[in-house]
Design an enzyme around this catalytic site. Structure first.
Site, PDB file in Angstrom:
ATOM      1  N   ASN A  14      -1.915   1.879   9.336  1.00 14.19           N
ATOM      2  CA  ASN A  14      -2.239   2.480   8.040  1.00 14.19           C
ATOM      3  C   ASN A  14      -3.521   3.280   8.134  1.00 14.19           C
ATOM      4  O   ASN A  14      -4.436   2.941   8.870  1.00 14.19           O
ATOM      5  CB  ASN A  14      -2.315   1.399   6.960  1.00 14.19           C
ATOM      6  CG  ASN A  14      -3.720   0.850   6.784  1.00 14.19           C
ATOM      7  OD1 ASN A  14      -4.551   1.428   6.075  1.00 14.19           O
ATOM      8  ND2 ASN A  14      -4.005  -0.261   7.456  1.00 14.19           N
ATOM      9  N   SER A  18     -13.311  -1.018   7.906  1.00 14.67           N
ATOM     10  CA  SER A  18     -12.084  -0.229   7.850  1.00 14.67           C
ATOM     11  C   SER A  18     -12.240   1.014   8.741  1.00 14.67           C
ATOM     12  O   SER A  18     -13.263   1.691   8.679  1.00 14.67           O
ATOM     13  CB  SER A  18     -11.795   0.216   6.418  1.00 14.67           C
ATOM     14  OG  SER A  18     -10.842   1.254   6.442  1.00 14.67           O
ATOM     15  N   ASN A  39     -10.364  -7.217  10.697  1.00  9.84           N
ATOM     16  CA  ASN A  39      -9.685  -6.077  10.087  1.00  9.84           C
ATOM     17  C   ASN A  39      -8.667  -5.511  11.098  1.00  9.84           C
ATOM     18  O   ASN A  39      -8.427  -6.122  12.138  1.00  9.84           O
ATOM     19  CB  ASN A  39     -10.736  -5.024   9.706  1.00  9.84           C
ATOM     20  CG  ASN A  39     -10.335  -4.260   8.454  1.00  9.84           C
ATOM     21  OD1 ASN A  39      -9.177  -3.843   8.322  1.00  9.84           O
ATOM     22  ND2 ASN A  39     -11.260  -4.069   7.544  1.00  9.84           N
ATOM     23  N   ASN A  48     -10.612   3.683   8.356  1.00  8.60           N
ATOM     24  CA  ASN A  48     -10.034   4.824   7.658  1.00  8.60           C
ATOM     25  C   ASN A  48     -10.959   5.546   6.686  1.00  8.60           C
ATOM     26  O   ASN A  48     -10.543   6.458   5.992  1.00  8.60           O
ATOM     27  CB  ASN A  48      -8.763   4.386   6.921  1.00  8.60           C
ATOM     28  CG  ASN A  48      -7.748   3.828   7.891  1.00  8.60           C
ATOM     29  OD1 ASN A  48      -7.532   4.402   8.953  1.00  8.60           O
ATOM     30  ND2 ASN A  48      -7.161   2.687   7.556  1.00  8.60           N
ATOM     31  N   THR A  49     -12.205   5.093   6.584  1.00 12.99           N
ATOM     32  CA  THR A  49     -13.200   5.831   5.803  1.00 12.99           C
ATOM     33  C   THR A  49     -14.200   6.372   6.825  1.00 12.99           C
ATOM     34  O   THR A  49     -14.793   5.583   7.564  1.00 12.99           O
ATOM     35  CB  THR A  49     -13.887   4.893   4.781  1.00 12.99           C
ATOM     36  OG1 THR A  49     -12.904   4.443   3.855  1.00 12.99           O
ATOM     37  CG2 THR A  49     -15.009   5.600   4.033  1.00 12.99           C
ATOM     38  N   LYS A  54     -16.576  -8.807   6.531  1.00 11.39           N
ATOM     39  CA  LYS A  54     -15.314  -8.599   7.263  1.00 11.39           C
ATOM     40  C   LYS A  54     -15.563  -7.661   8.432  1.00 11.39           C
ATOM     41  O   LYS A  54     -16.082  -6.565   8.257  1.00 11.39           O
ATOM     42  CB  LYS A  54     -14.253  -8.027   6.331  1.00 11.39           C
ATOM     43  CG  LYS A  54     -12.896  -7.886   7.007  1.00 11.39           C
ATOM     44  CD  LYS A  54     -11.780  -7.791   6.011  1.00 11.39           C
ATOM     45  CE  LYS A  54     -10.438  -7.622   6.676  1.00 11.39           C
ATOM     46  NZ  LYS A  54      -9.350  -7.516   5.719  1.00 11.39           N
ATOM     47  N   PHE A  60      -8.871   3.456   1.475  1.00  9.28           N
ATOM     48  CA  PHE A  60      -9.394   2.834   0.235  1.00  9.28           C
ATOM     49  C   PHE A  60      -8.853   3.528  -1.027  1.00  9.28           C
ATOM     50  O   PHE A  60      -9.601   3.851  -1.948  1.00  9.28           O
ATOM     51  CB  PHE A  60     -10.925   2.862   0.187  1.00  9.28           C
ATOM     52  CG  PHE A  60     -11.623   1.972   1.185  1.00  9.28           C
ATOM     53  CD1 PHE A  60     -10.939   1.033   1.936  1.00  9.28           C
ATOM     54  CD2 PHE A  60     -13.002   2.078   1.356  1.00  9.28           C
ATOM     55  CE1 PHE A  60     -11.595   0.214   2.849  1.00  9.28           C
ATOM     56  CE2 PHE A  60     -13.677   1.263   2.263  1.00  9.28           C
ATOM     57  CZ  PHE A  60     -12.964   0.337   3.011  1.00  9.28           C
TER      58      PHE A  60
HETATM   59  C1  LIG Z   1      -1.609  -1.172   4.473  1.00  8.41           C
HETATM   60  C2  LIG Z   1      -2.859  -1.982   4.733  1.00  8.41           C
HETATM   61  C3  LIG Z   1      -3.951  -1.791   3.903  1.00  8.41           C
HETATM   62  C4  LIG Z   1      -5.116  -2.533   4.124  1.00  8.41           C
HETATM   63  N1  LIG Z   1      -6.177  -2.365   3.284  1.00  8.41           N
HETATM   64  C5  LIG Z   1      -7.301  -3.096   3.485  1.00  8.41           C
HETATM   65  C6  LIG Z   1      -8.399  -2.965   2.600  1.00  8.41           C
HETATM   66  O1  LIG Z   1      -8.364  -2.201   1.635  1.00  8.41           O
HETATM   67  N2  LIG Z   1      -9.497  -3.708   2.854  1.00  8.41           N
HETATM   68  C7  LIG Z   1      -9.577  -4.589   3.910  1.00  8.41           C
HETATM   69  O2  LIG Z   1     -10.611  -5.249   4.080  1.00  8.41           O
HETATM   70  N3  LIG Z   1      -8.532  -4.741   4.741  1.00  8.41           N
HETATM   71  C8  LIG Z   1      -7.415  -4.021   4.550  1.00  8.41           C
HETATM   72  N4  LIG Z   1      -6.360  -4.184   5.397  1.00  8.41           N
HETATM   73  C9  LIG Z   1      -6.494  -5.114   6.560  1.00  8.41           C
HETATM   74  C10 LIG Z   1      -5.905  -6.484   6.282  1.00  8.41           C
HETATM   75  O3  LIG Z   1      -6.563  -7.126   5.224  1.00  8.41           O
HETATM   76  C11 LIG Z   1      -5.992  -7.352   7.547  1.00  8.41           C
HETATM   77  O4  LIG Z   1      -7.347  -7.594   7.854  1.00  8.41           O
HETATM   78  C12 LIG Z   1      -5.328  -6.707   8.762  1.00  8.41           C
HETATM   79  O5  LIG Z   1      -4.163  -6.013   8.394  1.00  8.41           O
HETATM   80  C13 LIG Z   1      -4.973  -7.738   9.846  1.00  8.41           C
HETATM   81  O6  LIG Z   1      -4.097  -8.709   9.357  1.00  8.41           O
HETATM   82  P1  LIG Z   1      -2.500  -8.646   9.535  1.00  8.41           P
HETATM   83  O7  LIG Z   1      -2.222  -8.417  10.976  1.00  8.41           O
HETATM   84  O8  LIG Z   1      -2.003  -9.946   9.007  1.00  8.41           O
HETATM   85  O9  LIG Z   1      -2.030  -7.500   8.704  1.00  8.41           O
HETATM   86  C14 LIG Z   1      -5.180  -3.460   5.201  1.00  8.41           C
HETATM   87  C15 LIG Z   1      -4.059  -3.636   6.019  1.00  8.41           C
HETATM   88  C16 LIG Z   1      -2.908  -2.904   5.806  1.00  8.41           C
HETATM   89  C17 LIG Z   1      -1.727  -3.124   6.703  1.00  8.41           C
END
Ligand SMILES: Cc1cc2nc3c(=O)[nH]c(=O)nc-3n(C[C@H](O)[C@H](O)[C@H](O)COP(=O)(O)O)c2cc1C
Length: 343
Positions: free
Chosen positions: A116, A180, A247, A182-183, A218, A120
């Site tokens: 992704n 993140s 993350n 992505n920012t 985080k 934000f």
């Molecule tokens: C589509 C998407 C959007 C996410 N948005 C955020 C976010 O806004 N803030 C954040 O701290 N982590 C965000 N994450 C990260 C997740 O909270 C998590 O830390 C990460 O995906 C690893 O866990 P997983 O393998 O179970 O997905 C996002 C993950 C995905 C897939």
């Protein structure tokens, strides 16, 4: 039922569009009289042995929803009814922002992952507060906070302060997201000096409150050991309450999917091993001085147990929840109970 019927249907569509559809459907589904009770009976594992006291809060079970799925606090009640012990909303920013241009979410089916680059996208912290005002306190809520894309890093602290103050009455704990991918340049805030400054500022605000709330950091899975050691020192010096590890990653090792070269953060199974390594490293090097919430590629009860064994006090799901469905929450809680009974 989820993996044999619901997932094949959902996975036919664009991942972001189907996310909005599923969220809307979840709301309607829970409006059916008796549905909430039915779901609670099906998915909830009620057992005192699952309760966890972590950073002064009582979690009814150790399995939470990770940030990013319910960014705007639209479905925390319904998701709570599916059995999660806590729901993390956000990342929220002071002002609403659209995020990056679409298409920005990719399903890597062969790798059981997602990439992704949402950036934000959220309706802003005040819109979330309006929804949280209706919270009846059935599930613990974490508030994950960040900065707007247009805010330069030198002014980032103001954004975090604004989100902290606005959300303070409405969440049970805070997560400072500087990880993140992505920012643009956000991860530079993980550097020692800006990070200490940011966390000290939030801690000062926190101490001025009648009762302070836990603040967690985080972190990215892409930090090296030296950077992780610096983070441990900073957590101890600023006396914040813990870490969420991890993350998404910017790494792309061993992927099969056609989407493997998309820019953004990779989550799901390709992240499982690295996020557990980070948890283990931090737990060992800090002598378990503070709690860790483990997240990254949990797709089975065993994945969750491994993270708990590595040193996590609680775990969170995102991609595994999309691939495995709500039964995963229940499976993990059952496995935790079984392990506890063995000990
Ligand atoms: C589509 C998407 C959007 C996410 N948005 C955020 C976010 O806004 N803030 C954040 O701290 N982590 C965000 N994450 C990260 C997740 O909270 C998590 O830390 C990460 O995906 C690893 O866990 P997983 O393998 O179970 O997905 C996002 C993950 C995905 C897939």
């Amino acid at each position: 039922m989820y993996k044999s019927v619901i997932r094949p249907f959902l996975f036919q569509f664009d991942p972001e569009k189907i996310h909005h559809f599923t969220f809307a459907s979840l709301g309607l589904f829970f409006k059916i009289p008796g549905m909430k009770k039915l779901m609670k009976n099906k998915f909830h594992q009620k057992d005192r042995a699952l309760e966890r006291e972590v950073f002064g809060l009582t979690f009814k079970n150790p399995v939470g929803l990770a940030a990013g799925l319910d960014k705007d606090a639209k479905r925390y009640k319904e998701l709570g009814a599916l059995g999660f012990g806590f729901i993390e909303i956000g990342t929220l920013t002071p002002k609403p922002q659209p995020g990056n241009p679409k298409k920005r979410l990719f399903r890597l089916k062969e790798d059981a992952g997602l990439i992704n680059r949402m950036g934000f996208n959220n309706e802003g912290v005040e819109a979330a507060v309006k929804r949280l005002e209706k919270n009846k306190g059935e599930v613990l809520i974490g508030g994950n906070i960040g900065k707007n894309k247009t805010t330069p890093n030198q002014k980032a602290i103001d954004d975090y302060k604004m989100c902290f103050e606005t959300l303070f009455p409405w969440v049970d704990y805070f997560v400072v997201n500087v990880s993140s991918p992505n920012t643009p340049n956000l991860r530079e805030l993980q550097d020692k000096k800006p990070l200490k400054n940011l966390l000290n500022t939030l801690q000062k605000l926190n101490r001025e409150k009648e009762a302070r709330k836990p603040i967690l950091l985080k972190i990215a899975p892409d930090l090296n050991n030296k950077q992780l050691l610096d983070i441990i020192t900073i957590i101890k010096e600023t006396k914040i309450d813990g870490i969420i590890a991890t993350n998404t990653t910017i790494g792309r090792e061993g992927l099969q999917s056609v989407h493997k070269s998309e820019k953004g953060g990779l989550s799901g199974q390709p992240l499982t091993k690295r996020s557990t390594e980070v948890i283990r490293f931090i737990a060992e090097k800090s002598n378990r001085a503070f709690p860790i919430i483990g997240v990254g590629g949990i797709h089975s009860a065993d994945d969750a147990l491994e993270k708990l064994q590595a040193g996590a006090s609680l775990v969170q799901l995102y991609t595994g929840f999309i691939y495995e469905g709500p039964k995963l929450i229940c499976d993990i809680n059952r496995a935790v109970l079984a392990r506890e009974r063995q000990l």
